[in-house]
Design a protein around this motif. Sequence first.
Motif, PDB file in Angstrom:
ATOM      1  N   VAL A 223      26.782  20.159  21.622  1.00  0.00           N
ATOM      2  CA  VAL A 223      26.756  21.283  20.687  1.00  0.00           C
ATOM      3  C   VAL A 223      28.154  21.401  20.096  1.00  0.00           C
ATOM      4  O   VAL A 223      29.143  21.119  20.767  1.00  0.00           O
ATOM      5  N   ASP A 224      28.229  21.781  18.836  1.00  0.00           N
ATOM      6  CA  ASP A 224      29.509  21.879  18.149  1.00  0.00           C
ATOM      7  C   ASP A 224      29.464  23.095  17.225  1.00  0.00           C
ATOM      8  O   ASP A 224      28.849  23.053  16.172  1.00  0.00           O
ATOM      9  N   PHE A 225      30.090  24.173  17.665  1.00  0.00           N
ATOM     10  CA  PHE A 225      30.083  25.416  16.888  1.00  0.00           C
ATOM     11  C   PHE A 225      30.892  25.293  15.603  1.00  0.00           C
ATOM     12  O   PHE A 225      30.656  26.021  14.653  1.00  0.00           O
ATOM     13  N   ASP A 226      31.855  24.376  15.566  1.00  0.00           N
ATOM     14  CA  ASP A 226      32.763  24.268  14.435  1.00  0.00           C
ATOM     15  C   ASP A 226      32.273  23.345  13.326  1.00  0.00           C
ATOM     16  O   ASP A 226      32.860  23.304  12.250  1.00  0.00           O
ATOM     17  N   ASP A 227      31.224  22.587  13.575  1.00  0.00           N
ATOM     18  CA  ASP A 227      30.689  21.679  12.561  1.00  0.00           C
ATOM     19  C   ASP A 227      29.693  22.438  11.681  1.00  0.00           C
ATOM     20  O   ASP A 227      29.201  23.503  12.051  1.00  0.00           O
ATOM     21  N   ALA A 228      29.379  21.883  10.520  1.00  0.00           N
ATOM     22  CA  ALA A 228      28.407  22.497   9.608  1.00  0.00           C
ATOM     23  C   ALA A 228      27.048  22.589  10.287  1.00  0.00           C
ATOM     24  O   ALA A 228      26.688  21.727  11.097  1.00  0.00           O
ATOM     25  N   ASP A 229      26.305  23.637   9.959  1.00  0.00           N
ATOM     26  CA  ASP A 229      24.974  23.817  10.537  1.00  0.00           C
ATOM     27  C   ASP A 229      24.130  22.572  10.370  1.00  0.00           C
ATOM     28  O   ASP A 229      24.134  21.942   9.318  1.00  0.00           O
ATOM     29  N   GLY A 230      23.413  22.227  11.399  1.00  0.00           N
ATOM     30  CA  GLY A 230      22.518  21.090  11.310  1.00  0.00           C
ATOM     31  C   GLY A 230      22.309  20.417  12.645  1.00  0.00           C
ATOM     32  O   GLY A 230      22.755  20.883  13.687  1.00  0.00           O
ATOM     33  N   LEU A 231      21.620  19.296  12.577  1.00  0.00           N
ATOM     34  CA  LEU A 231      21.304  18.503  13.752  1.00  0.00           C
ATOM     35  C   LEU A 231      21.806  17.090  13.495  1.00  0.00           C
ATOM     36  O   LEU A 231      21.467  16.483  12.481  1.00  0.00           O
ATOM     37  N   ARG A 232      22.654  16.575  14.386  1.00  0.00           N
ATOM     38  CA  ARG A 232      23.118  15.194  14.278  1.00  0.00           C
ATOM     39  C   ARG A 232      22.216  14.326  15.156  1.00  0.00           C
ATOM     40  O   ARG A 232      22.028  14.622  16.331  1.00  0.00           O
ATOM     41  N   LEU A 233      21.691  13.253  14.551  1.00  0.00           N
ATOM     42  CA  LEU A 233      20.813  12.334  15.274  1.00  0.00           C
ATOM     43  C   LEU A 233      21.357  10.922  15.225  1.00  0.00           C
ATOM     44  O   LEU A 233      21.873  10.494  14.195  1.00  0.00           O
ATOM     45  N   ASP A 234      21.194  10.233  16.318  1.00  0.00           N
ATOM     46  CA  ASP A 234      21.474   8.807  16.402  1.00  0.00           C
ATOM     47  C   ASP A 234      20.912   8.116  15.160  1.00  0.00           C
ATOM     48  O   ASP A 234      19.777   8.369  14.762  1.00  0.00           O
ATOM     49  N   ASP A 235      21.712   7.259  14.525  1.00  0.00           N
ATOM     50  CA  ASP A 235      21.298   6.512  13.325  1.00  0.00           C
ATOM     51  C   ASP A 235      19.935   5.847  13.479  1.00  0.00           C
ATOM     52  O   ASP A 235      19.075   5.940  12.604  1.00  0.00           O
ATOM     53  N   ALA A 236      19.755   5.143  14.596  1.00  0.00           N
ATOM     54  CA  ALA A 236      18.519   4.392  14.812  1.00  0.00           C
ATOM     55  C   ALA A 236      17.318   5.329  14.905  1.00  0.00           C
ATOM     56  O   ALA A 236      16.240   5.027  14.386  1.00  0.00           O
ATOM     57  N   LEU A 237      17.487   6.467  15.548  1.00  0.00           N
ATOM     58  CA  LEU A 237      16.385   7.441  15.663  1.00  0.00           C
ATOM     59  C   LEU A 237      16.065   8.061  14.315  1.00  0.00           C
ATOM     60  O   LEU A 237      14.893   8.235  13.960  1.00  0.00           O
ATOM     61  N   LEU A 238      17.095   8.400  13.572  1.00  0.00           N
ATOM     62  CA  LEU A 238      16.902   8.986  12.249  1.00  0.00           C
ATOM     63  C   LEU A 238      16.083   8.032  11.377  1.00  0.00           C
ATOM     64  O   LEU A 238      15.106   8.439  10.747  1.00  0.00           O
ATOM     65  N   ASP A 239      16.444   6.762  11.391  1.00  0.00           N
ATOM     66  CA  ASP A 239      15.733   5.761  10.595  1.00  0.00           C
ATOM     67  C   ASP A 239      14.322   5.498  11.131  1.00  0.00           C
ATOM     68  O   ASP A 239      13.369   5.400  10.359  1.00  0.00           O
ATOM     69  N   ALA A 240      14.181   5.391  12.451  1.00  0.00           N
ATOM     70  CA  ALA A 240      12.875   5.102  13.055  1.00  0.00           C
ATOM     71  C   ALA A 240      11.858   6.211  12.763  1.00  0.00           C
ATOM     72  O   ALA A 240      10.677   5.937  12.576  1.00  0.00           O
ATOM     73  N   ALA A 241      12.338   7.444  12.697  1.00  0.00           N
ATOM     74  CA  ALA A 241      11.445   8.576  12.426  1.00  0.00           C
ATOM     75  C   ALA A 241      11.146   8.726  10.934  1.00  0.00           C
ATOM     76  O   ALA A 241      10.283   9.499  10.545  1.00  0.00           O
TER      77      ALA A 241
END
Length: 127
Positions: free
Chosen positions: A24-42
């Motif tokens: 979790v990262d309170f200081d980053d912009a709102d959103g969800l970071r996903l593993d590149d491979a998972l993002l592409d596979a989905a």
Amino acid sequence: MRLLVKALRLVLLGEISSAVVTTVDFDDADGLRLDDALLDAAGFVEHEKVEVYDLSTGSRLSCQVRRGKTGEVGVCGAAALLIKPGERVTVASFGWMKEKAALKHQPLVLRLDDDNRLILTKKSKAG
């Protein structure tokens, strides 16, 4: 016999089921970071709106999805107040389709293991 209505339907396009939140990262912009491979596979597109369902607490939120590091499922910004590391989440993407196409559509569903590695990919049966 089903009467087809000339309307668009909002349907599930893709889903990542049982992902384990790694950071979790309170200081980053709102959103969800996903593993590149998972993002592409989905079939997700970076900055696409997704729904996130916390399977541990029942919390639900909408946010953008962004590319992350290998194995990462990171919750950022205000969303980090709702979801903690170690909790399991489902991430879903929806899109509009004409009813005729929606009736035939089969969303892509990915299931992950405890290390966020892909263990199952399937097309969900329509209707």
